[in-house]
Motif scaffolding. Structure first.
Motif, PDB file in Angstrom:
ATOM      1  N   ASP A 182       0.835  -1.212   0.000  1.00  0.00           N
ATOM      2  CA  ASP A 182       0.000   0.000   0.000  1.00  0.00           C
ATOM      3  C   ASP A 182       0.870   1.263   0.000  1.00  0.00           C
ATOM      4  OD1 ASP A 182      -2.565   1.341   0.242  1.00  0.00           O
ATOM      5  OD2 ASP A 182      -1.937   1.853   2.260  1.00  0.00           O
ATOM      6  N   PRO A 183       1.537   1.555  -1.114  1.00  0.00           N
ATOM      7  CA  PRO A 183       1.550   0.899  -2.413  1.00  0.00           C
ATOM      8  C   PRO A 183       2.833   0.070  -2.594  1.00  0.00           C
ATOM      9  CG  PRO A 183       2.513   3.052  -2.636  1.00  0.00           C
ATOM     10  CD  PRO A 183       2.234   2.861  -1.163  1.00  0.00           C
ATOM     11  N   VAL A 184       2.899  -0.633  -3.738  1.00  0.00           N
ATOM     12  CA  VAL A 184       4.101  -1.391  -4.111  1.00  0.00           C
ATOM     13  C   VAL A 184       5.249  -0.402  -4.369  1.00  0.00           C
ATOM     14  CG1 VAL A 184       3.404  -1.493  -6.565  1.00  0.00           C
ATOM     15  CG2 VAL A 184       4.961  -3.213  -5.662  1.00  0.00           C
ATOM     16  N   THR A 185       6.448  -0.747  -3.865  1.00  0.00           N
ATOM     17  CA  THR A 185       7.615   0.145  -4.005  1.00  0.00           C
ATOM     18  C   THR A 185       8.716  -0.558  -4.818  1.00  0.00           C
ATOM     19  OG1 THR A 185       8.783  -0.732  -2.095  1.00  0.00           O
ATOM     20  CG2 THR A 185       7.175   1.018  -1.656  1.00  0.00           C
ATOM     21  N   PHE A 186       9.804   0.176  -5.083  1.00  0.00           N
ATOM     22  CA  PHE A 186      10.955  -0.452  -5.746  1.00  0.00           C
ATOM     23  C   PHE A 186      11.564  -1.554  -4.871  1.00  0.00           C
ATOM     24  CE2 PHE A 186      11.604   3.382  -8.621  1.00  0.00           C
ATOM     25  CZ  PHE A 186      11.319   2.677  -9.775  1.00  0.00           C
ATOM     26  N   GLY A 187      11.425  -1.424  -3.542  1.00  0.00           N
ATOM     27  CA  GLY A 187      11.926  -2.471  -2.638  1.00  0.00           C
ATOM     28  C   GLY A 187      11.151  -3.770  -2.856  1.00  0.00           C
ATOM     29  N   LEU A 214       9.035  11.419  -5.222  1.00  0.00           N
ATOM     30  CA  LEU A 214       8.995   9.952  -5.089  1.00  0.00           C
ATOM     31  C   LEU A 214       9.898   9.229  -6.096  1.00  0.00           C
ATOM     32  CD1 LEU A 214       5.167   9.362  -4.484  1.00  0.00           C
ATOM     33  CD2 LEU A 214       7.003   9.478  -2.790  1.00  0.00           C
ATOM     34  N   ASP A 215      10.621   9.997  -6.936  1.00  0.00           N
ATOM     35  CA  ASP A 215      11.515   9.366  -7.914  1.00  0.00           C
ATOM     36  C   ASP A 215      12.497   8.453  -7.178  1.00  0.00           C
ATOM     37  OD1 ASP A 215      10.250  11.010  -9.630  1.00  0.00           O
ATOM     38  OD2 ASP A 215      12.000  12.238 -10.144  1.00  0.00           O
ATOM     39  N   GLY A 216      12.713   7.269  -7.684  1.00  0.00           N
ATOM     40  CA  GLY A 216      13.682   6.357  -7.062  1.00  0.00           C
ATOM     41  C   GLY A 216      13.088   5.549  -5.921  1.00  0.00           C
ATOM     42  N   LEU A 217      11.854   5.869  -5.511  1.00  0.00           N
ATOM     43  CA  LEU A 217      11.219   5.120  -4.421  1.00  0.00           C
ATOM     44  C   LEU A 217      10.132   4.176  -4.939  1.00  0.00           C
ATOM     45  CD1 LEU A 217      10.773   7.970  -1.747  1.00  0.00           C
ATOM     46  CD2 LEU A 217      12.729   6.462  -2.106  1.00  0.00           C
ATOM     47  N   VAL A 218       9.364   4.697  -5.903  1.00  0.00           N
ATOM     48  CA  VAL A 218       8.304   3.876  -6.525  1.00  0.00           C
ATOM     49  C   VAL A 218       8.337   4.092  -8.035  1.00  0.00           C
ATOM     50  CG1 VAL A 218       6.742   3.937  -4.517  1.00  0.00           C
ATOM     51  CG2 VAL A 218       6.556   5.707  -6.255  1.00  0.00           C
TER      52      VAL A 218
END
Ligand code: PNS
Length: 188
Positions: free
Chosen positions: A26-31, A164-168
């Protein structure tokens, strides 16, 4: 990897096992995407499964979260660098152990960021094992780039106008910003 033993009674096609990667997303991330990509290469089929965490109030509905995960998987697999064709996004109600059994999944995958995650994840793994002794939990250490990243931090940053660039992925940040706009309009 030679594959993890399939559930008893599973078909030979399950020889690489069905893994389940549960979370709130909530929500899906790059991690999350990093764990999805790495886990998908270790199993025959990977179910990215949205479950209910009673402790958390979510920003997105289950349908919205499913859509985001599906879009992110499609975009990530589209450049040909990653084969995510064995990944499927699903949602479940009730206990993860029951859902895993009904889906034929024999392994739960979780990402571990730091020691702070360990205590909770250790308890979850033991409870799931208690509920189903054929269900294994494996942990993938998070990519060092994402140790600080969480869905809660992403929402906090977005709600306060941060980048939020680089996070999601871009398709997720667009949805977060649209959601925040809608929330603000409703509060006016
Ligand atoms: O991303 P999260 O919030 O850490 O995900 C937690 C989730 C949804 C995986 C977890 O709460 C879960 O498995 N919920 C389903 C209920 C369950 O099986 N709980 C564990 C036994 S008490």
């Amino acid at each position: 990897m030679d594959g993890i033993a399939a559930r008893k009674g599973g078909s030979p096609a399950d020889k690489y096992g069905i893994f389940i990667y549960p979370g709130s997303f909530d929500p899906v991330t790059f991690g999350h995407l990093d764990i999805i990509t790495r886990a998908s290469g270790m199993c025959g089929r990977l179910l990215v499964a949205i479950g209910r965490n009673r402790e958390k109030k979510t920003m997105f509905t289950v349908e919205e979260r499913l859509d985001m995960i599906r879009d992110v998987i499609a975009a990530h697999g589209a450049d040909g660098k990653y084969d995510l064709s064995n990944v499927e996004a699903v949602a479940f109600n009730g206990l993860l152990a029951h859902f895993a059994k009904n889906s034929g999944a024999n392994v739960v995958v979780k990402g571990l960021r730091a020691m702070s995650d360990f205590e909770y994840e250790f308890q979850m793994a033991l409870l799931n094992k208690y509920l189903d002794d054929q269900l294994e939990t494996i942990f993938l250490m998070t990519n060092v780039e994402y140790t600080y990243l969480s869905s809660s931090a992403v929402k906090e940053i977005a709600l306060n106008g941060g980048c939020l660039d680089g996070l999601v992925p871009a398709c997720v940040s667009e949805r977060i910003n649209a959601k925040i706009l809608k929330m603000k309009e409703m509060n006016q």
